[in-house]
Structures are given as C-alpha cells and as structure tokens.
Motif scaffolding. Structure first.
Motif, PDB file in Angstrom:
ATOM      1  N   UNK A   1       1.078  -1.146  -0.083  1.00 25.17           N
ATOM      2  CA  UNK A   1       0.229  -0.190   0.063  1.00 25.17           C
ATOM      3  C   UNK A   1       0.949   1.284   0.008  1.00 25.17           C
ATOM      4  N   UNK A   2       1.964   1.051   0.603  1.00 28.55           N
ATOM      5  CA  UNK A   2       3.013   2.383   0.422  1.00 28.55           C
ATOM      6  C   UNK A   2       3.734   2.821  -0.624  1.00 28.55           C
ATOM      7  N   UNK A   3       4.115   1.680  -1.409  1.00 31.91           N
ATOM      8  CA  UNK A   3       5.152   1.813  -2.477  1.00 31.91           C
ATOM      9  C   UNK A   3       4.677   1.937  -3.941  1.00 31.91           C
ATOM     10  N   UNK A   4       5.493   2.329  -4.680  1.00 35.78           N
ATOM     11  CA  UNK A   4       4.860   2.698  -6.359  1.00 35.78           C
ATOM     12  C   UNK A   4       5.075   1.188  -6.924  1.00 35.78           C
ATOM     13  N   UNK A   5       6.078   0.569  -6.650  1.00 30.15           N
ATOM     14  CA  UNK A   5       6.255  -0.856  -7.318  1.00 30.15           C
ATOM     15  C   UNK A   5       6.009  -2.132  -6.409  1.00 30.15           C
ATOM     16  N   UNK A   6       4.507  -2.347  -6.283  1.00 28.62           N
ATOM     17  CA  UNK A   6       4.088  -3.404  -5.287  1.00 28.62           C
ATOM     18  C   UNK A   6       4.510  -4.631  -5.675  1.00 28.62           C
ATOM     19  N   UNK A   7       4.696  -4.930  -7.036  1.00 32.54           N
ATOM     20  CA  UNK A   7       5.228  -6.232  -7.597  1.00 32.54           C
ATOM     21  C   UNK A   7       6.591  -6.728  -7.050  1.00 32.54           C
ATOM     22  N   UNK A   8       7.444  -5.468  -6.748  1.00 33.50           N
ATOM     23  CA  UNK A   8       8.845  -5.813  -6.169  1.00 33.50           C
ATOM     24  C   UNK A   8       9.122  -6.053  -4.849  1.00 33.50           C
ATOM     25  N   UNK A   9       7.648  -6.063  -4.082  1.00 33.32           N
ATOM     26  CA  UNK A   9       7.788  -6.463  -2.358  1.00 33.32           C
ATOM     27  C   UNK A   9       7.963  -7.960  -2.459  1.00 33.32           C
ATOM     28  N   UNK A  10       9.037  -8.080  -1.619  1.00 37.00           N
ATOM     29  CA  UNK A  10       9.570  -9.645  -1.505  1.00 37.00           C
ATOM     30  C   UNK A  10       9.809  -9.519   0.219  1.00 37.00           C
ATOM     31  N   UNK A  11       8.950 -10.823   0.873  1.00 31.56           N
ATOM     32  CA  UNK A  11       9.087 -10.938   2.263  1.00 31.56           C
ATOM     33  C   UNK A  11       9.428 -12.280   2.305  1.00 31.56           C
ATOM     34  N   UNK A  12      10.437 -12.721   3.246  1.00 26.47           N
ATOM     35  CA  UNK A  12      10.708 -14.034   3.381  1.00 26.47           C
ATOM     36  C   UNK A  12      10.892 -14.043   4.996  1.00 26.47           C
ATOM     37  N   UNK A  13      10.319 -15.203   5.338  1.00 26.23           N
ATOM     38  CA  UNK A  13      10.609 -15.559   6.929  1.00 26.23           C
ATOM     39  C   UNK A  13      11.485 -16.677   7.224  1.00 26.23           C
ATOM     40  N   UNK A  14      12.199 -16.356   8.079  1.00 22.65           N
ATOM     41  CA  UNK A  14      13.187 -17.159   8.625  1.00 22.65           C
ATOM     42  C   UNK A  14      13.157 -17.771  10.131  1.00 22.65           C
ATOM     43  N   UNK A  15      12.848 -18.891  10.348  1.00 21.91           N
ATOM     44  CA  UNK A  15      12.622 -19.363  11.686  1.00 21.91           C
ATOM     45  C   UNK A  15      14.047 -19.735  12.417  1.00 21.91           C
ATOM     46  N   UNK A  16      14.184 -19.289  13.561  1.00 20.63           N
ATOM     47  CA  UNK A  16      15.555 -19.436  14.506  1.00 20.63           C
ATOM     48  C   UNK A  16      15.146 -19.972  15.665  1.00 20.63           C
ATOM     49  N   UNK A  17      16.012 -20.053  16.447  1.00 20.70           N
ATOM     50  CA  UNK A  17      15.860 -20.432  18.017  1.00 20.70           C
ATOM     51  C   UNK A  17      15.131 -19.485  18.662  1.00 20.70           C
ATOM     52  N   UNK A  18      15.419 -18.026  18.379  1.00 17.43           N
ATOM     53  CA  UNK A  18      14.800 -17.064  19.270  1.00 17.43           C
ATOM     54  C   UNK A  18      13.492 -16.484  18.505  1.00 17.43           C
ATOM     55  N   UNK A  19      13.196 -17.051  17.516  1.00 18.59           N
ATOM     56  CA  UNK A  19      11.842 -16.529  17.192  1.00 18.59           C
ATOM     57  C   UNK A  19      11.724 -16.542  15.628  1.00 18.59           C
TER      58      UNK A  19
END
Length: 76
Positions: A11-29
């Motif tokens: 909703x904030x950006x001009x290029x929404x197709x370039x938004x990339x989110x990666x989730x990484x689990x580790x021992x702290x969260x």
C-alpha cells in the motif's frame, strides 16, 4: 505475518510487484526480511525511520497475539 507485512508495504510503494518478504525461523523466534524496489526504499523507511518503526510496531503487536517473537529487517 508475511501476509500482513506484504499488505502494509504494498500500500505504501510505487512498485508493489517488487515487494518480497521472506520468513526465517530460528531459536529466538522469527526473522522477517523485507525487500522493495530501490526507488521505494525511502517510502518504506520514512523520515527519520518513522514508517519503518510504525511497521515494526504493528508487526510486534501482531506477534504478541500469536505468542511469537518477530524481528523485521528491511534489506536492499
């Protein structure tokens, strides 16, 4: 969590197709890495980091509901 961050960021950006989110689990969260188009980096960070801080606050509040610890990293 990934969907929430994508929704807010697109909703904030001009290029929404370039938004990339990666989730990484580790021992702290969970570590969430957010990357956007180079031209949108300033919009996501905001003046003096206010937008980034607001996004992190929302993510932190959502993580409390799920009893998780989440760290949001904005990367290039």
């Amino acid at each position: 969590m990934k969907e929430l961050i994508e929704h807010i960021t697109k909703a904030l950006v001009d290029y929404p197709d370039d938004v990339n989110v990666k989730e990484i689990e580790d021992e702290k969260g969970m570590i969430v890495k957010l990357s956007v188009h180079a031209d949108d980096m300033g919009k996501v960070i905001g003046k003096q980091g206010r937008v980034a801080k607001a996004i992190r606050s929302v993510v932190h509040a959502a993580a409390l509901n799920e009893n998780k610890r989440v760290r949001l990293d904005i990367v290039e």
